[in-house]
Write a protein that holds these residues in place. Structure first.
Motif, mmCIF file in Angstrom:
data_model
loop_
_atom_site.group_PDB
_atom_site.id
_atom_site.type_symbol
_atom_site.label_atom_id
_atom_site.label_comp_id
_atom_site.label_asym_id
_atom_site.label_seq_id
_atom_site.Cartn_x
_atom_site.Cartn_y
_atom_site.Cartn_z
ATOM 1 N N MET B 6 -4.043 -4.727 -0.184
ATOM 2 C CA MET B 6 -4.081 -5.083 -1.208
ATOM 3 C C MET B 6 -5.118 -5.508 -1.957
ATOM 4 O O MET B 6 -5.147 -5.359 -3.370
ATOM 5 C CB MET B 6 -3.577 -6.638 -1.011
ATOM 6 C CG MET B 6 -2.588 -7.607 -0.821
ATOM 7 S SD MET B 6 -2.624 -9.091 -0.195
ATOM 8 C CE MET B 6 -3.258 -10.095 -1.539
ATOM 9 N N LEU B 7 -6.455 -4.820 -2.042
ATOM 10 C CA LEU B 7 -7.366 -4.188 -2.407
ATOM 11 C C LEU B 7 -7.694 -2.952 -2.322
ATOM 12 O O LEU B 7 -7.976 -3.102 -4.220
ATOM 13 C CB LEU B 7 -9.099 -4.740 -0.631
ATOM 14 C CG LEU B 7 -9.171 -6.017 -0.396
ATOM 15 C CD1 LEU B 7 -10.131 -6.321 0.826
ATOM 16 C CD2 LEU B 7 -9.760 -7.033 -1.995
ATOM 17 N N LYS B 8 -7.336 -2.070 -1.944
ATOM 18 C CA LYS B 8 -6.611 -0.921 -2.216
ATOM 19 C C LYS B 8 -5.676 -0.679 -3.803
ATOM 20 O O LYS B 8 -6.148 -0.592 -5.149
ATOM 21 C CB LYS B 8 -6.151 0.051 -1.268
ATOM 22 C CG LYS B 8 -6.460 1.684 -0.934
ATOM 23 C CD LYS B 8 -5.533 2.687 -0.721
ATOM 24 C CE LYS B 8 -6.439 2.431 1.101
ATOM 25 N NZ LYS B 8 -7.945 2.931 1.079
ATOM 26 N N ASP B 10 -5.131 -3.097 -6.250
ATOM 27 C CA ASP B 10 -5.491 -3.349 -7.000
ATOM 28 C C ASP B 10 -6.834 -3.004 -7.221
ATOM 29 O O ASP B 10 -7.155 -3.026 -9.011
ATOM 30 C CB ASP B 10 -6.418 -5.148 -6.762
ATOM 31 C CG ASP B 10 -7.143 -6.076 -7.635
ATOM 32 O OD1 ASP B 10 -7.417 -6.363 -8.786
ATOM 33 O OD2 ASP B 10 -8.620 -5.603 -6.795
#
Lengths: 185, 112
Positions: B6-8, B10
């Protein structure tokens, strides 16, 4: 052929080539700003910090010896700038609080947690570690260099940040599901 | 979905949006400003230094002539050609100034 960061830094240093530095800025500005936006939750402040980081990098380019990657060195400057700004903001808030202002009351009841909000629940160190390693794709060693922290500490911070984010996101999903069910009834 | 993913995702989406705006140009304009300011400071200091040095030129020539009098009278003579080196103190002073100027020029590029 595309020149590597180290080649561009060497060119910028030796020939004082602004074109080489321009390429470095164009290559790294977006990831650096994305990192700072997620760190500060403020796009305008993130741009100011990124601009300051690039200017400091330009002035200190002669001191860059290539012991780490240029990216990690640049992020280290940005992390320091963000920390400095956070401390300034904190001291400003303290002064405001002493003035008796109660404008910054509790968060609104409909506090909706998305990824950014979840990130803001982490400590600045946890947030920086998670963003550098998981989002920006730096290795643990590069992140340790950027954060000026021991490698083991960075690994712990990343793992703790992931746990906290997972818990926050799960709680949010559960709250959302309960609200949806209550609305149906 | 995994938090890391998710972080990557986003981060990649956010960075993609940021590549196209005019931020890089703004930074480069400020970098140009840093260079111009440095040039003005170095140029100003150089001009001031040159003016001070020039004001001492005559004194230095005089000092050199007095400390080594033979320099002013030096003549290299041959059967047909006589070369008068009477201007040697002036030449030496000029050389000294050129040396100082050269050394300063060597230092300047490193003073980013």
């Amino acid at each position: 052929m595309e020149l590597s960061d180290i080649d561009l830094v060497t060119l910028a240093k030796a020939a004082r080539s602004s074109t080489a530095f321009e390429t470095l800025v164009k290559r790294h500005q977006a990831p650096l700003r994305a990192f700072l936006i997620r760190m500060t939750d403020d796009a305008a402040l993130a741009d100011d910090l990124a601009q300051e980081a690039f200017l400091k990098a330009y002035r200190a380019l002669d001191g860059f010896r290539g012991g780490s990657s240029f990216r990690s060195w640049l992020f280290a400057i940005a992390v320091r700038e963000a920390g400095l700004s956070r401390r300034k903001e904190a001291s400003r808030s303290r002064i405001d609080a002493q003035g008796g202002s109660d404008a910054d009351a509790a968060p609104p009841a409909e506090f909706s947690i998305d990824l950014q909000r979840a990130l803001m629940t982490l400590t600045p160190e946890e947030r920086a570690a998670a963003l550098l390693c998981d989002a920006a794709g730096l290795s643990h060693a590069e992140a340790a260099g950027a954060m000026s922290a021991p490698l083991g500490t960075v690994k712990t911070l990343v793992s703790r940040a992931r746990e906290k984010l997972r818990a926050t996101m799960t709680a949010e999903i559960e709250t959302g599901a309960q609200s949806a069910m209550a609305a149906k009834r | 979905m995994e938090i890391e993913l998710m972080l990557k995702q986003d981060f990649a989406a956010l960075a993609k949006r940021l590549y196209a705006d005019g931020f890089a140009d703004r930074v480069l304009r400020r970098v140009g400003g840093v260079d111009r300011f440095r040039l003005a400071v170095v140029g100003g200091a150089g001009a001031a230094g040159a003016a001070v040095a020039a004001s001492q030129f005559e004194t230095l020539v005089l000092a050199l002539s007095q400390s080594v009098p033979m320099l002013a009278k030096l003549t290299v003579a041959d059967s047909s050609v006589a070369l008068n080196l009477g201007a040697a103190p002036i030449l030496l002073t000029t050389l000294l100034f050129a040396l100082v100027g050269g050394a300063t020029a060597l230092i300047v590029p490193g003073s980013r």
